[in-house]
Write a protein that holds these residues in place. Structure first.
Motif, PDB file in Angstrom:
ATOM      1  N   VAL A 146      45.419  42.260  45.364  1.00  0.00           N
ATOM      2  CA  VAL A 146      44.277  41.887  46.193  1.00  0.00           C
ATOM      3  C   VAL A 146      43.872  40.469  45.802  1.00  0.00           C
ATOM      4  O   VAL A 146      43.784  40.140  44.621  1.00  0.00           O
ATOM      5  N   ASN A 147      43.674  39.610  46.788  1.00  0.00           N
ATOM      6  CA  ASN A 147      43.275  38.220  46.571  1.00  0.00           C
ATOM      7  C   ASN A 147      41.851  38.037  47.076  1.00  0.00           C
ATOM      8  O   ASN A 147      41.546  38.345  48.232  1.00  0.00           O
ATOM      9  N   PHE A 148      41.006  37.499  46.213  1.00  0.00           N
ATOM     10  CA  PHE A 148      39.636  37.187  46.586  1.00  0.00           C
ATOM     11  C   PHE A 148      39.569  35.699  46.944  1.00  0.00           C
ATOM     12  O   PHE A 148      39.710  34.835  46.065  1.00  0.00           O
ATOM     13  N   HIS A 149      39.388  35.411  48.228  1.00  0.00           N
ATOM     14  CA  HIS A 149      39.327  34.033  48.703  1.00  0.00           C
ATOM     15  C   HIS A 149      37.878  33.549  48.607  1.00  0.00           C
ATOM     16  O   HIS A 149      36.982  34.092  49.275  1.00  0.00           O
ATOM     17  N   SER A 200      39.383  39.167  34.946  1.00  0.00           N
ATOM     18  CA  SER A 200      40.786  38.823  35.157  1.00  0.00           C
ATOM     19  C   SER A 200      40.944  37.308  35.179  1.00  0.00           C
ATOM     20  O   SER A 200      39.986  36.559  35.398  1.00  0.00           O
ATOM     21  N   THR A 201      42.185  36.875  34.962  1.00  0.00           N
ATOM     22  CA  THR A 201      42.495  35.447  35.005  1.00  0.00           C
ATOM     23  C   THR A 201      42.616  34.979  36.446  1.00  0.00           C
ATOM     24  O   THR A 201      43.012  35.736  37.341  1.00  0.00           O
ATOM     25  N   CYS A 202      42.274  33.721  36.654  1.00  0.00           N
ATOM     26  CA  CYS A 202      42.382  33.101  37.983  1.00  0.00           C
ATOM     27  C   CYS A 202      42.750  31.633  37.771  1.00  0.00           C
ATOM     28  O   CYS A 202      41.910  30.820  37.370  1.00  0.00           O
ATOM     29  N   VAL A 203      44.011  31.307  37.991  1.00  0.00           N
ATOM     30  CA  VAL A 203      44.472  29.928  37.828  1.00  0.00           C
ATOM     31  C   VAL A 203      43.959  29.112  39.009  1.00  0.00           C
ATOM     32  O   VAL A 203      44.330  29.351  40.154  1.00  0.00           O
ATOM     33  N   MET A 204      43.084  28.141  38.725  1.00  0.00           N
ATOM     34  CA  MET A 204      42.416  27.376  39.777  1.00  0.00           C
ATOM     35  C   MET A 204      43.020  25.983  39.909  1.00  0.00           C
ATOM     36  O   MET A 204      43.397  25.360  38.911  1.00  0.00           O
ATOM     37  N   TYR A 247      37.394  35.311  36.242  1.00  0.00           N
ATOM     38  CA  TYR A 247      36.301  35.830  37.062  1.00  0.00           C
ATOM     39  C   TYR A 247      36.064  37.282  36.677  1.00  0.00           C
ATOM     40  O   TYR A 247      36.957  37.955  36.129  1.00  0.00           O
ATOM     41  N   SER A 248      34.871  37.776  36.945  1.00  0.00           N
ATOM     42  CA  SER A 248      34.499  39.154  36.613  1.00  0.00           C
ATOM     43  C   SER A 248      33.919  39.824  37.841  1.00  0.00           C
ATOM     44  O   SER A 248      33.378  39.161  38.742  1.00  0.00           O
ATOM     45  N   GLN A 270      39.289  28.654  46.276  1.00  0.00           N
ATOM     46  CA  GLN A 270      40.079  29.291  45.230  1.00  0.00           C
ATOM     47  C   GLN A 270      40.547  30.665  45.682  1.00  0.00           C
ATOM     48  O   GLN A 270      39.822  31.377  46.388  1.00  0.00           O
ATOM     49  N   HIS A 271      41.763  31.026  45.259  1.00  0.00           N
ATOM     50  CA  HIS A 271      42.332  32.347  45.527  1.00  0.00           C
ATOM     51  C   HIS A 271      42.519  33.043  44.184  1.00  0.00           C
ATOM     52  O   HIS A 271      43.406  32.673  43.401  1.00  0.00           O
ATOM     53  N   CYS A 272      41.685  34.026  43.921  1.00  0.00           N
ATOM     54  CA  CYS A 272      41.723  34.743  42.642  1.00  0.00           C
ATOM     55  C   CYS A 272      42.375  36.105  42.852  1.00  0.00           C
ATOM     56  O   CYS A 272      41.812  36.962  43.544  1.00  0.00           O
ATOM     57  N   PRO A 273      43.540  36.346  42.278  1.00  0.00           N
ATOM     58  CA  PRO A 273      44.252  37.612  42.502  1.00  0.00           C
ATOM     59  C   PRO A 273      43.869  38.671  41.480  1.00  0.00           C
ATOM     60  O   PRO A 273      43.381  38.382  40.391  1.00  0.00           O
TER      61      PRO A 273
END
Length: 477
Positions: free
Chosen positions: A257-260, A167-171, A90-91, A181-184
């Motif tokens: 920080v986690n983007f929910h 950044s990477t976000c393992v989905m 994600y960006s 999804q929780h993208c840290p």
């Protein structure tokens, strides 16, 4: 008299010129004093910076050899996207702000904060902050590098820059497209351990264009632009936290920080779910088609199967090749099973309902004699006395017995003769003077009349011997 007036006019003009010069002098004095004050302030700030940077070593962190330096971090997210399932990334575009206290830069004699140029960054110490799970991030440089430095009297330094972070976000896509999804994002120092630098989240300065999507007291270090919209997701919350990470044989202070994110369903309802449901309903149309319409039913079944296959492949085009099925895969597979079952159902029905099992093809139905009309004809013949024998029905065993009796009677006739005709004995008439005429059993055992009877199979067996039996009963004496 004229001389006196001339003297007075000269004196008056002289007095007026003197007053104008005094007024002009009084106006110019404040301006000159203001200019002199500004120039003096500039000189004082220049001397102040020269004094602060004298004997300043930017290679050493503040309080070197003492307690760790505390770095306060704040993020203001301007936009997010794209969020890619294929790359698991994600960006986002954000203002990344860091603040720390360097007592070597504290000063007095000037109350306001000093806004410094970016060239000062090369002359003072700054933390080596980086993104642990970053893939490709960059600083905006149009029209100049987007960053600034402010210095406060107590030695606090505020360093802000505009970044685009990827950044990477393992989905986990098992519930796709109804997933969350929780993208840290992990932030820390590249080289300093927790003994030298410690990070913490800092509450940002309230601005009308930014807001917090968390509950009170949660995630105060991350603010979201009030007008930010995502095309595929809704940003639910951005909880923050800190942890200590073991890396390079040392403990490092880390911010998290986690983007929910919650996915939108609208696009998939229009492109996948809706067409799949309509295709299943269209495949059911073959149930109302005539069984004899083979080409129509097969064409409809094959077309819906191929269309469903295309939709299934198109739905997974933008998804990674994960080793587990998603919720969308289950739905597409069930829809495909329904459509494929309609084709299999037609094949089974066509196999077990062939000719002679109770139905006729359209061509045969057109040439079929009406059973009611035949019944009325037989009734009229019986009423007029054209036939002296009544209709009778025989079982197969009774039929064989009657054939044997007539065969024996014919043998006893003096003028009877038999003719062998390949498939068996067929009796032929030997006298045309008189004959006993018997009614044909074709009306009684007519398969067209008995085809829909529950015992149609028995009458079909009887029908095989019908022609021979009719000739045997027509005995010409």
């Amino acid at each position: 008299m004229k001389c006196v007036l001339a003297v007075f006019s000269v004196l008056y003009s002289f007095k007026f010129a003197l007053s104008q010069s005094q007024i002009t002098k009084s106006i110019k004095e404040p301006e000159s004093s203001l200019v002199s004050t500004r120039s003096q302030t500039v000189q004082n700030v220049s001397r102040l910076l020269d004094t602060l940077l004298h004997n300043y070593d930017h290679n050493l962190r503040p309080d070197f050899g003492g307690p760790s330096t505390e770095i306060s971090v704040n993020m203001q997210v301007r936009s997010m996207g794209p969020i890619s399932e294929m790359d698991m990334s994600y960006s986002m575009d954000c203002y990344f702000r860091q603040s720390w206290v360097d007592k070597r830069l504290s000063f007095s004699g000037y109350e306001d904060a000093l806004a410094l140029s970016i060239e000062m960054l090369s002359r003072i110490w700054k933390p080596d902050t980086f993104m642990y799970n970053g893939m490709k991030s960059y600083l905006h440089t149009i029209t100049t590098p987007n960053r600034f430095v402010r210095l406060f009297p107590n030695g606090r330094v505020l360093y802000s820059q505009r970044l685009t972070i990827r950044s990477t976000c393992v989905m986990n896509l098992q519930d796709f497209p109804m997933d969350k999804q929780h993208c840290p994002l992990r932030i820390g120092s590249f080289g300093y351990t927790s003994d030298d630098i410690s990070y913490k989240w800092m509450k940002g300065i309230p601005e009308p264009s930014f807001k917090s999507v968390n509950q009170a007291g949660q995630g105060d270090g991350v603010n979201i632009a009030s007008d930010m919209k995502l095309s595929q997701f809704d940003l639910i919350s951005t909880p923050t936290g800190t942890e200590v990470t073991l890396r390079n044989k040392g403990l490092h202070s880390t911010l998290i920080v986690n983007f929910h994110l919650q996915r939108h369903m609208g696009d998939f309802v229009i492109q996948v779910y809706g067409p799949c449901i309509l295709l299943v309903v269209i495949s059911w149309v073959s149930f109302w088609l005539n069984r004899e319409a083979t080409s129509d039913r097969i064409s409809l079944g094959i077309t819906t199967v191929l269309t469903m296959t295309f939709l299934g492949l198109e739905a997974r085009k933008n998804l990674p090749k994960v080793p587990y099925p998603t919720a969308l895969d289950y739905f597409v597979f069930i829809s495909f099973t329904y459509i494929f079952s309609t084709v299999i159902q037609f094949g089974v029905v066509h196999h077990y309902t062939k000719v002679g099992s109770g139905e006729y093809y359209l061509e045969q139905l057109e040439s079929e004699e009406c059973p009611q009309m035949e019944k009325r004809k037989r009734s009229r013949l019986n009423t007029n006395g054209s036939s002296t024998l009544k209709e009778f029905r025989l079982s197969p065993s009774q039929l064989n017995k009657v054939m044997q009796d007539y065969r024996g009677a014919l043998k006893s006739l003096p003028n009877g003769r038999a003719r062998s005709d390949g498939g068996g004995s067929v009796l032929t008439p030997v006298s045309k003077k008189s004959r006993i005429s018997t009614p044909s059993l074709s009306g009684v055992y007519d398969p067209k009349c008995l085809n829909h009877h529950p015992t149609a199979a028995i009458y079909r067996r009887v029908n095989r011997n019908e022609k021979d039996f009719s000739h045997k009963l027509r005995i010409n004496l």
